[in-house]
Design an enzyme around this catalytic site. Structure first.
Site, mmCIF file in Angstrom:
data_model
loop_
_atom_site.group_PDB
_atom_site.id
_atom_site.type_symbol
_atom_site.label_atom_id
_atom_site.label_comp_id
_atom_site.label_asym_id
_atom_site.label_seq_id
_atom_site.Cartn_x
_atom_site.Cartn_y
_atom_site.Cartn_z
ATOM 1 N N GLY A 50 21.831 -2.348 21.052
ATOM 2 C CA GLY A 50 22.876 -3.276 20.632
ATOM 3 C C GLY A 50 23.843 -3.625 21.753
ATOM 4 N N TYR A 53 32.360 -4.559 5.428
ATOM 5 C CA TYR A 53 32.374 -3.893 6.741
ATOM 6 C C TYR A 53 33.660 -3.078 6.898
ATOM 7 C CZ TYR A 53 32.526 -3.697 11.923
ATOM 8 O OH TYR A 53 32.604 -3.300 13.237
HETATM 9 P P1 NAD Z 1 25.000 -4.269 17.411
HETATM 10 O O1 NAD Z 1 24.717 -4.926 16.107
HETATM 11 O O2 NAD Z 1 24.952 -5.081 18.648
HETATM 12 O O3 NAD Z 1 24.000 -3.035 17.627
HETATM 13 C C1 NAD Z 1 23.656 -2.164 16.587
HETATM 14 C C2 NAD Z 1 22.288 -1.590 16.906
HETATM 15 O O4 NAD Z 1 21.954 -0.701 15.842
HETATM 16 C C3 NAD Z 1 21.183 -2.659 16.973
HETATM 17 O O5 NAD Z 1 20.478 -2.559 18.176
HETATM 18 C C4 NAD Z 1 20.302 -2.344 15.769
HETATM 19 O O6 NAD Z 1 18.929 -2.599 15.993
HETATM 20 C C5 NAD Z 1 20.577 -0.868 15.577
HETATM 21 N N1 NAD Z 1 20.293 -0.431 14.207
HETATM 22 C C6 NAD Z 1 20.459 -1.120 13.059
HETATM 23 N N2 NAD Z 1 20.020 -0.416 12.009
HETATM 24 C C7 NAD Z 1 19.570 0.760 12.508
HETATM 25 C C8 NAD Z 1 18.963 1.896 11.927
HETATM 26 N N3 NAD Z 1 18.721 1.970 10.605
HETATM 27 N N4 NAD Z 1 18.641 2.922 12.728
HETATM 28 C C9 NAD Z 1 18.849 2.872 14.070
HETATM 29 N N5 NAD Z 1 19.375 1.800 14.681
HETATM 30 C C10 NAD Z 1 19.742 0.748 13.899
HETATM 31 O O7 NAD Z 1 26.404 -3.538 17.265
HETATM 32 P P2 NAD Z 1 27.456 -3.212 18.417
HETATM 33 O O8 NAD Z 1 28.277 -4.422 18.625
HETATM 34 O O9 NAD Z 1 26.798 -2.567 19.569
HETATM 35 O O10 NAD Z 1 28.387 -2.172 17.640
HETATM 36 C C11 NAD Z 1 28.156 -0.794 17.675
HETATM 37 C C12 NAD Z 1 29.210 -0.099 16.825
HETATM 38 O O11 NAD Z 1 30.508 -0.472 17.278
HETATM 39 C C13 NAD Z 1 29.173 -0.482 15.335
HETATM 40 O O12 NAD Z 1 29.553 0.638 14.568
HETATM 41 C C14 NAD Z 1 30.247 -1.535 15.222
HETATM 42 O O13 NAD Z 1 30.784 -1.600 13.924
HETATM 43 C C15 NAD Z 1 31.268 -1.025 16.218
HETATM 44 N N6 NAD Z 1 32.163 -2.087 16.683
HETATM 45 C C16 NAD Z 1 31.680 -3.092 17.465
HETATM 46 C C17 NAD Z 1 32.544 -4.111 17.878
HETATM 47 C C18 NAD Z 1 32.063 -5.247 18.743
HETATM 48 O O14 NAD Z 1 32.844 -6.192 18.995
HETATM 49 N N7 NAD Z 1 30.823 -5.207 19.232
HETATM 50 C C19 NAD Z 1 33.895 -4.071 17.487
HETATM 51 C C20 NAD Z 1 34.323 -3.062 16.649
HETATM 52 C C21 NAD Z 1 33.470 -2.040 16.268
HETATM 53 C C1 AKB Z 2 33.172 -7.877 14.177
HETATM 54 O O1 AKB Z 2 33.659 -8.995 14.441
HETATM 55 O O2 AKB Z 2 32.608 -7.582 13.125
HETATM 56 C C2 AKB Z 2 33.346 -6.786 15.217
HETATM 57 C C3 AKB Z 2 34.571 -5.973 14.947
HETATM 58 C C4 AKB Z 2 35.881 -6.412 15.432
HETATM 59 O O3 AKB Z 2 34.477 -4.959 14.307
HETATM 60 N N1 AKB Z 2 33.366 -7.397 16.509
#
Ligand code: NAD
Ligand code: AKB
Length: 309
Positions: free
Chosen positions: A13, A140
């Site tokens: 991800g 979420y």
């Molecule tokens: P993403 O969606 O880019 O990556 C998530 C990964 O998890 C994907 O590669 C997907 O294939 C994998 N996945 C999904 N289901 C799965 C399963 N059953 N088993 C194993 N892997 C699985 O998400 P991200 O942006 O990298 O976010 C990672 C974490 O950070 C999440 O908890 C998200 O809520 C949190 N977060 C992200 C952001 C952001 O802006 N990216 C902001 C706040 C919080």
């Molecule tokens: C989203 O927009 O869902 C994420 C977050 C702020 O948790 N980037």
């Protein structure tokens, strides 16, 4: 002290892609196992793993003698609104599986990210404090808030060493965003590089807290490396860098591409954005474990444009 052996779940991800790189540089390639439910060509050790499958997790943890897990698998805000049941199941069961694994002493430390999505419409909109009203109205946000409560509970009741950050929207170019409300702040750069007008799904003035991925990865590693006594908040820490709106980001990009413009066509994600804070007070993280961001908006735009073009 034994060797640190790390399992990153959700490694393909947006965050996982960069976190694995950094962790491997620190701990050595063979000590960081990347995993994801999707399969991929991957340099270094990679295992296909469904985080919902407890047996698979325990087998992998045993196989590699894992001491720390970074749980990144989740369904993000916009995607989860399209499938609330699945969003809740994935976001909750994955965390509970890991908390139990830690409680049973299979691993020593767990990282699980929360989000600014724990806040809601009656939360103070600006400089949102660490401890305040949290009334999320997205599945979420509800899953993140429940997750925070579980983390604190497992820490207090079972001494599980779990650490968490409430990330703002994260901006990066190495891997596409996963279906969040803040994804516009990445997609916009691809339109600018192609010479297209960007069709923005948020309003021009929808201000949200944001951060460059390099800062977010550094914060993640810093909180995981902090002395356990310094990590006083065991739900999740507020974490902040900058705030801007689509209009302000468009203006900043116009400094590089003067012809560039955005067209505002808000959809359901605008309501999500309106329920989240515009800026975050992260003074508790700054105080407890010396957190400090480095990237401002100009520097983020420079890096994004240089790497995307
Ligand atoms: P993403 O969606 O880019 O990556 C998530 C990964 O998890 C994907 O590669 C997907 O294939 C994998 N996945 C999904 N289901 C799965 C399963 N059953 N088993 C194993 N892997 C699985 O998400 P991200 O942006 O990298 O976010 C990672 C974490 O950070 C999440 O908890 C998200 O809520 C949190 N977060 C992200 C952001 C952001 O802006 N990216 C902001 C706040 C919080
Ligand atoms: C989203 O927009 O869902 C994420 C977050 C702020 O948790 N980037």
């Amino acid at each position: 002290m034994g060797k640190t052996r790390i399992l990153v779940i959700g490694a393909l991800g947006q965050i996982g892609t960069e976190l694995v790189e950094k962790l491997r540089a620190m701990h050595g390639e063979d000590n960081v196992i990347a995993s994801d439910v999707r399969n991929a060509q991957y340099e270094g050790i990679f295992e296909q793993l469904d985080v919902m499958n407890k047996d698979q997790i325990y087998t992998l943890v045993k196989k590699y003698d894992i001491t720390e897990v970074y749980l990144l698998a989740a369904m993000l805000s916009a995607k989860a609104e399209e499938n609330p049941d699945m969003g809740w199941k994935l976001n909750m069961n994955s965390l509970l599986n890991m908390l139990h694994l830690a409680k049973e002493d299979w691993i020593k430390k767990l990282y699980w990210p929360s989000s600014i999505a724990v806040f809601g419409p009656t939360t103070p909109l600006t400089h949102t404090p660490q401890h305040t009203v949290a009334d999320p109205n997205t599945v979420y946000g509800i899953s993140k808030l429940a997750g925070e409560r579980w983390c604190e509970y497992f820490h207090k009741r079972y001494r599980v060493d779990v650490r968490s950050l409430r990330y703002p929207g994260l901006i990066s170019y190495k891997s596409p965003p996963g279906g969040g409300t803040t994804d516009y702040a990445i997609n916009i750069f691809y339109s600018a590089a192609k010479g297209d007008i960007y069709p923005c799904f948020l309003k021009e003035n929808a201000t949200l807290p944001m951060m460059y991925m390099e800062d977010a990865v550094r914060a993640t590693i810093e909180i995981m490396e902090a002395d356990p006594d310094e990590v006083k908040v065991r739900s999740a820490y507020n974490l902040a860098a900058i705030s801007f709106s689509p209009g302000e980001l468009t203006k900043e990009i116009q400094k590089f591409y003067p012809e560039f413009d955005s067209l505002y066509q808000p959809d359901f994600r605008q309501q999500i954005a309106e329920s989240w804070p515009q800026s975050i007070d992260d003074s508790v993280a700054r105080e407890d474990w010396n957190w400090k961001h480095e990237f401002d908006l100009t520097r983020i735009c420079e890096e994004m444009i240089e790497n995307i073009t």
